[in-house]
Design a protein around this motif. Structure first.
Motif, PDB file in Angstrom:
ATOM      1  N   UNK A 293      12.392   5.483 -10.540  1.00 19.48           N
ATOM      2  CA  UNK A 293      12.114   6.520  -9.545  1.00 19.48           C
ATOM      3  C   UNK A 293      11.174   5.985  -8.465  1.00 19.48           C
ATOM      4  N   UNK A 294      10.136   5.266  -8.869  1.00 16.68           N
ATOM      5  CA  UNK A 294       9.191   4.698  -7.893  1.00 16.68           C
ATOM      6  C   UNK A 294       9.913   3.699  -6.994  1.00 16.68           C
ATOM      7  N   UNK A 295      10.790   2.867  -7.564  1.00 14.61           N
ATOM      8  CA  UNK A 295      11.552   1.921  -6.745  1.00 14.61           C
ATOM      9  C   UNK A 295      12.450   2.649  -5.754  1.00 14.61           C
ATOM     10  N   UNK A 296      13.085   3.728  -6.191  1.00 17.66           N
ATOM     11  CA  UNK A 296      13.945   4.505  -5.289  1.00 17.66           C
ATOM     12  C   UNK A 296      13.118   5.147  -4.180  1.00 17.66           C
ATOM     13  N   UNK A 297      11.971   5.715  -4.537  1.00 16.83           N
ATOM     14  CA  UNK A 297      11.102   6.325  -3.519  1.00 16.83           C
ATOM     15  C   UNK A 297      10.614   5.283  -2.515  1.00 16.83           C
ATOM     16  N   UNK A 298      10.309   4.086  -2.994  1.00 18.40           N
ATOM     17  CA  UNK A 298       9.871   3.011  -2.102  1.00 18.40           C
ATOM     18  C   UNK A 298      10.987   2.625  -1.144  1.00 18.40           C
ATOM     19  N   UNK A 299      12.199   2.517  -1.644  1.00 17.02           N
ATOM     20  CA  UNK A 299      13.336   2.166  -0.783  1.00 17.02           C
ATOM     21  C   UNK A 299      13.582   3.254   0.261  1.00 17.02           C
ATOM     22  N   UNK A 300      13.499   4.502  -0.148  1.00 14.26           N
ATOM     23  CA  UNK A 300      13.689   5.618   0.790  1.00 14.26           C
ATOM     24  C   UNK A 300      12.591   5.600   1.848  1.00 14.26           C
ATOM     25  N   UNK A 301      11.369   5.374   1.418  1.00 12.36           N
ATOM     26  CA  UNK A 301      10.244   5.325   2.360  1.00 12.36           C
ATOM     27  C   UNK A 301      10.444   4.214   3.384  1.00 12.36           C
ATOM     28  N   UNK A 302      10.891   3.051   2.920  1.00 11.82           N
ATOM     29  CA  UNK A 302      11.110   1.917   3.824  1.00 11.82           C
ATOM     30  C   UNK A 302      12.195   2.252   4.843  1.00 11.82           C
ATOM     31  N   UNK A 303      13.244   2.928   4.408  1.00 10.93           N
ATOM     32  CA  UNK A 303      14.320   3.320   5.332  1.00 10.93           C
ATOM     33  C   UNK A 303      13.790   4.317   6.357  1.00 10.93           C
ATOM     34  N   UNK A 304      13.050   5.318   5.896  1.00 12.25           N
ATOM     35  CA  UNK A 304      12.533   6.336   6.813  1.00 12.25           C
ATOM     36  C   UNK A 304      11.510   5.760   7.796  1.00 12.25           C
ATOM     37  N   UNK A 305      10.804   4.714   7.397  1.00 14.48           N
ATOM     38  CA  UNK A 305       9.851   4.079   8.307  1.00 14.48           C
ATOM     39  C   UNK A 305      10.547   3.440   9.503  1.00 14.48           C
ATOM     40  N   UNK A 306      11.840   3.204   9.388  1.00 13.62           N
ATOM     41  CA  UNK A 306      12.590   2.639  10.509  1.00 13.62           C
ATOM     42  C   UNK A 306      12.937   3.656  11.586  1.00 13.62           C
ATOM     43  N   UNK A 307      12.658   4.915  11.321  1.00 15.34           N
ATOM     44  CA  UNK A 307      12.905   5.971  12.315  1.00 15.34           C
ATOM     45  C   UNK A 307      11.664   6.185  13.164  1.00 15.34           C
TER      46      UNK A 307
ATOM     47  N   UNK B 192       0.820  -1.211   0.000  1.00 15.67           N
ATOM     48  CA  UNK B 192       0.000   0.000   0.000  1.00 15.67           C
ATOM     49  C   UNK B 192       0.858   1.267   0.000  1.00 15.67           C
ATOM     50  N   UNK B 193       1.999   1.224   0.684  1.00  9.66           N
ATOM     51  CA  UNK B 193       2.911   2.368   0.683  1.00  9.66           C
ATOM     52  C   UNK B 193       3.426   2.606  -0.739  1.00  9.66           C
ATOM     53  N   UNK B 194       3.759   1.528  -1.421  1.00  7.66           N
ATOM     54  CA  UNK B 194       4.238   1.656  -2.804  1.00  7.66           C
ATOM     55  C   UNK B 194       3.140   2.218  -3.706  1.00  7.66           C
ATOM     56  N   UNK B 195       1.897   1.743  -3.521  1.00  8.27           N
ATOM     57  CA  UNK B 195       0.788   2.277  -4.317  1.00  8.27           C
ATOM     58  C   UNK B 195       0.603   3.773  -4.073  1.00  8.27           C
ATOM     59  N   UNK B 196       0.687   4.184  -2.815  1.00  9.36           N
ATOM     60  CA  UNK B 196       0.520   5.608  -2.484  1.00  9.36           C
ATOM     61  C   UNK B 196       1.639   6.435  -3.118  1.00  9.36           C
ATOM     62  N   UNK B 197       2.866   5.917  -3.062  1.00 11.00           N
ATOM     63  CA  UNK B 197       3.989   6.624  -3.689  1.00 11.00           C
ATOM     64  C   UNK B 197       3.793   6.718  -5.201  1.00 11.00           C
ATOM     65  N   UNK B 198       3.351   5.627  -5.807  1.00 14.66           N
ATOM     66  CA  UNK B 198       3.119   5.640  -7.250  1.00 14.66           C
ATOM     67  C   UNK B 198       2.041   6.651  -7.624  1.00 14.66           C
ATOM     68  N   UNK B 199       0.948   6.674  -6.851  1.00 19.91           N
ATOM     69  CA  UNK B 199      -0.132   7.629  -7.128  1.00 19.91           C
ATOM     70  C   UNK B 199       0.360   9.074  -7.004  1.00 19.91           C
ATOM     71  N   UNK B 200       1.093   9.352  -5.936  1.00 20.85           N
ATOM     72  CA  UNK B 200       1.611  10.709  -5.741  1.00 20.85           C
ATOM     73  C   UNK B 200       2.566  11.084  -6.874  1.00 20.85           C
ATOM     74  N   UNK B 201       3.398  10.152  -7.278  1.00 21.29           N
ATOM     75  CA  UNK B 201       4.341  10.417  -8.353  1.00 21.29           C
ATOM     76  C   UNK B 201       3.602  10.627  -9.679  1.00 21.29           C
ATOM     77  N   UNK B 202       2.603   9.788  -9.949  1.00 14.91           N
ATOM     78  CA  UNK B 202       1.832   9.943 -11.191  1.00 14.91           C
ATOM     79  C   UNK B 202       1.060  11.260 -11.203  1.00 14.91           C
TER      80      UNK B 202
END
Length: 170
Positions: A105-119, A75-85
């Protein structure tokens, strides 16, 4: 990871006993049988490659935990894709990147989001205010009612977390 014959049998039994149930569980969450099947396979793949999946005492609870995490990532990836689109739709047509570039770009945003979720939420917000919005540490300290030193310590934690996520200890 090398599977022992016993572990391989245990995983086969886990799969045959719970795969149908897991797909049904995921279908209710996702509303789509194809995505449910994909995430069920991802769940069992995670178990197959996990190092701590030796004696699973509560299989459905274990499967639910893994599948729920994968669903949240989905769902996080879907939200990122929607925002990017949505952002792409606002761009002039001649500046829109190619489909391949968009996927990267979507893959990079997903990876960044996953890292930030660890904070922790507070450290993540401090980090984003500083790095994305350009706020000074003094401005952030005022916003949160904390000292500049506390903001600096939060930023150190955030940078250490990001560094560890990108360069894990070997």
């Amino acid at each position: 990871m090398l599977l022992t014959h016993t572990r391989s049998q245990e995983l086969a039994v886990l799969y045959s006993d719970h795969h149908g149930w897991l797909v049904s569980f995921l279908r209710r969450k996702l509303g789509n049988i194809d995505n449910a099947n994909d995430l069920a396979q991802d769940t069992f793949t995670r178990i197959l490659t996990a190092r701590d999946a030796d004696a699973i005492r509560e299989p459905r609870a274990y499967l639910t935990t893994i599948a729920s995490r994968l669903t949240a990532q989905y769902f996080r990836r879907l939200a990122l894709e929607r925002a990017y689109l949505d952002a792409l739709a606002a761009m002039p047509e001649e500046t829109v990147p190619s489909p391949e570039t968009r996927m990267l770009i979507v893959e990079a945003l997903t990876a960044i989001s996953r890292i930030l979720d660890g904070l922790s939420p507070r450290v993540r917000e401090i980090f984003l205010l500083s790095q994305l919005d350009g706020w000074t540490y003094a401005d952030i300290a005022t916003q949160f009612g904390m000292s500049v030193n506390a903001v600096q310590k939060s930023m150190i934690r955030a940078f250490q977390h990001c560094y560890t996520a990108v360069y894990p200890a070997q």
